[in-house]
Structures are given as structure tokens and as C-alpha cells.
Design an enzyme around this catalytic site. Sequence first.
Site, PDB file in Angstrom:
ATOM      1  N   ASP A 227      28.552  26.057  -9.615  1.00  0.00           N
ATOM      2  CA  ASP A 227      27.913  26.716  -8.471  1.00  0.00           C
ATOM      3  C   ASP A 227      26.859  25.815  -7.815  1.00  0.00           C
ATOM      4  O   ASP A 227      26.612  25.889  -6.615  1.00  0.00           O
ATOM      5  CB  ASP A 227      27.264  28.013  -8.983  1.00  0.00           C
ATOM      6  CG  ASP A 227      26.619  28.804  -7.870  1.00  0.00           C
ATOM      7  OD1 ASP A 227      27.200  28.851  -6.773  1.00  0.00           O
ATOM      8  OD2 ASP A 227      25.542  29.377  -8.096  1.00  0.00           O
TER       9      ASP A 227
ATOM     10  N   CYS B 270      25.393  35.751   4.190  1.00  0.00           N
ATOM     11  CA  CYS B 270      24.426  36.692   3.622  1.00  0.00           C
ATOM     12  C   CYS B 270      23.623  37.336   4.746  1.00  0.00           C
ATOM     13  O   CYS B 270      23.424  36.730   5.799  1.00  0.00           O
ATOM     14  CB  CYS B 270      23.493  35.963   2.651  1.00  0.00           C
ATOM     15  SG  CYS B 270      22.384  37.088   1.778  1.00  0.00           S
TER      16      CYS B 270
HETATM   17  S1  SF4 Z   1      19.276  33.768  -2.254  1.00  0.00           S
HETATM   18 FE1  SF4 Z   1      20.925  35.325  -2.264  1.00  0.00          FE
HETATM   19  S2  SF4 Z   1      20.139  37.011  -1.051  1.00  0.00           S
HETATM   20 FE2  SF4 Z   1      18.877  35.233  -0.571  1.00  0.00          FE
HETATM   21  S3  SF4 Z   1      19.811  34.290   1.234  1.00  0.00           S
HETATM   22 FE3  SF4 Z   1      20.685  33.293  -0.555  1.00  0.00          FE
HETATM   23  S4  SF4 Z   1      22.561  34.413  -1.006  1.00  0.00           S
HETATM   24 FE4  SF4 Z   1      21.306  35.709   0.340  1.00  0.00          FE
END
Ligand code: SF4
Length: 417
Positions: free
Chosen positions: A275, A9
Site C-alpha cells: 500500500d 475520497c
Molecule cells: S486519509 Fe483517508 S479519509 Fe483522509 S483523505 Fe486520505 S483516504 Fe480520505
Amino acid sequence: MVKPRGPICNLDCEYCYYLSKETLFPGSGFRMTEEVLENYVRSYIEAQHGPEVTFAWQGGEPTLMGLEFFETVIRLQRKHHRSDVRIVNTLQTNGTKLDDDWGRFFKEHGFLIGLSLDGPRDLHDRYRVTKGGGPSFDDVMHGLRLLQRHGVEHNILCCVHEGNAGAPLEVYRFLRDEAGALHLQFIPIVIRDNDTGFQEGSGVVPPSVGSRQYGEFLVAIFDDWVRQDVGRVFVQIFDEALAAWAGSGPSLCVFQETCGLGLAMEHSGDLYCCDHFVEPRHELGNINGTELADLVASEKQWRFGMAKRDTLTRYCRECDVRFICNGGCPKNRFETTPDGEPGLDYLCEGHHAFFRHIDGPMQIMADLWRSRRSPALIMEIQTREDVELPSRLAEISRNARCPCGSGKKFKHCHGRE
Ligand code: SF4
Ligand code: SF4
Ligand code: SF4
């Protein structure tokens, strides 16, 4: 739920539970290959028995795969399409990488987009930050406006944590009035104080939301919503509650009696029970070696799903809101009941207070729904801002016309004892 870019991410949200999964795949490039993708698309469509096949693209951040990957997705879905099913794509994103090309693509192919936004700027930027710790609010709002400009169907996923839980109306009214979002999900942040998040006997760490605080957050928003927004703004947990009160049962795994249908597939084709249980003990296998349908139907997954019901505490089994709560998500069952039995949902106090609070209005809305009238008629019940709704209902004269619009006297309709 599929993660074509794994846990990769561009943001570094402080409460993210998925970034740490990188350690599960040492040496990986974290990109789903076309071979794995085609195997998945084919077997997923083949395994469906219903009229609709929903692909749920997630991360990490799935848009980091680039638009070309999703063009390949569409091509492969068409190649393996069955005439008796409709294919739907949903994608959860932090919204920061969207541009007009993405907007056109999502619109053309009917994607439903979930966008993460935790409220107005100061509350959102508290924990949803870039890799360097900078704010993400402007980029997310740019992504949201872009979706809206292209007419892409979208909903907002708002995480509830210690930073925004104390400002429920500020969050709700911002999302409704300024973000212009009419479909909302509120997700409680619960983070354990150990490395894996699955060990027994540990508590929670910041920025987890408090259980009671979460309940109060939902109560405040519900009271605002039920006065003016029923049928106009759709809040997932309120919809779930209405379904349960109306007798059709919740559809969200967290509130269902069993789980087991919310599997997660990583970029490599490795399939996990859920998940929230992407870790070695809950790996089912890889779709490149075994048919997807066989992994889903495996005894290991069946046991995982049934364990939610079979490990329910006696305290939950005797609870007056079990029909909607069902003991919550197993990942949060690390508290102890008042009579000393382990396995109680950390969010029990908040959920119980919220579900008890909405009982009166939910009974009315469920009755309206069952009699094929709009639950939104509940808003015609004249309200006094300073009195809670159940008390307001008690103030209506028994011989007055029922405010739900049925034409009957209140005592023969929603005021009957
Ligand atoms: S919550 Fe979603 S946007 Fe934030 S770091 Fe994790 S995967 Fe990325
Ligand atoms: S463990 Fe929780 S999130 Fe996973 S399927 Fe069960 S209820 Fe849903
Ligand atoms: S509200 Fe608490 S006691 Fe009731 S079912 Fe939910 S977790 Fe169990």
C-alpha cells in the site's frame, strides 16, 4: 488490501499519502467493474491455503462505491465460496458516509470496520478536513455511534502527527472513555519532502510526527494502560510487543523480519508490492492478465519482501530490540546510523525508547501468558503513580507473595534474577 474506488475520497486530510495516486490513472473513472471484482474474488479465494480468507477493503474511501457494490461483493463471495474456508470482510473508512443501511449491512455480514479518528474535536479537526477545509469530527462521531448502535465490530485507527502527539493521554482517554473504543491502532504520520515520497536523501515535512515525540506518545499511553486497562483495551502495538516478548513474533508487517504479504490492489486490477509503494516501479501486473497467485509469488514480490531483512543496517542487526523492531518499515528507512550507514528507520529513536521502556512489564506479561495466566494480572502490582514500573517492581520485597497471582514468592517468580 483492495481499493475499489482507487484514491477517491470525500475528505482531504492534510497528511493523506493516497490522494495523489490519482495521477497514476489518467482518464480513469475510479470504479472497480464487476468483471474485475469477480475475477479478484474468485482468484483470491482460490489462492488461499489457510482456514480463513480476509478481504480488506480500503481507499480512498471505499463507501463511496455505494452499498450496492458491497452487496455484489457478498453475492460473489458466496458464488465462489469454498466450504473449507471462512470469509471475513474488513473495511477501513473515514466514517462520514455511514447511515443505518450501512450499519445493518455491516452487522448482518459480520464486517470488521476500522474507523479513523485522531482524538477529541480540536485535535481530530486539525488535519482531517473536508475538501473545503471544514471539520469532519461531527460526521465521524455520527458514523462511530451508528456502528455502535448496530453492534458492528470496530476499531479506531488514530494517526499520530505533530498536532496530537503532544497530548497522548488526552487522545487515549478520549478514545477510550468518550468514543468508547476498546481496540485502538496508533499510526505514525511520516511524510517526505518530495513529490513521490520514495526518493533518497529527503527529510520529512509537517505534519509528520517527530521520532522522539512518537516514542514519548507511546510511553505515556502505555504507562496509563498498564495500570488499569490490560485485557480491557487492546492497543495494536502493545499486542504486537507482547507477542514478540512471548516469543511468538509480531504479526504486523512493520515489525516482521520480512515483508511482502501486504499487497495493494487498485480499482483497475493493478497489483502493487505494498500500500505504501503504489507507484510504477513497484507494480507487479494486473489480475486480469495474470492469476493473482502468480503475481503474489513472483520473483519481484519475493525480492521486495526479502529486501527488508537483507538491507538491515549493522546498527539494527546489533540492536537489543531488533526482535520486536526489525528495523521498521522500509518506507521510513531514509536516515543514517550513528556510524554513517544509510537506511536507518526515521522512527528508530522513538521505537527504541518505547521498546526499552516497556521491557520490564512486557517480561512479566509474557511470563504470565506463557504460564497460561492472564497478562492483566500485572495490574495487581501495586503502583505508585510517580515511579516508573521497572522501579516499582524493584521495590517489592523478595519474600513477598508475587503480585502476578502465582502464589509463589516474588523471588521465585517475577522477581527472580
Ligand atoms: S486519509 Fe483517508 S479519509 Fe483522509 S483523505 Fe486520505 S483516504 Fe480520505
Ligand atoms: S513496506 Fe512497510 S507497510 Fe509495506 S509491507 Fe513492508 S513493512 Fe509493511
Ligand atoms: S530500534 Fe532502531 S536500531 Fe533498533 S532495530 Fe529498530 S530501527 Fe534498528
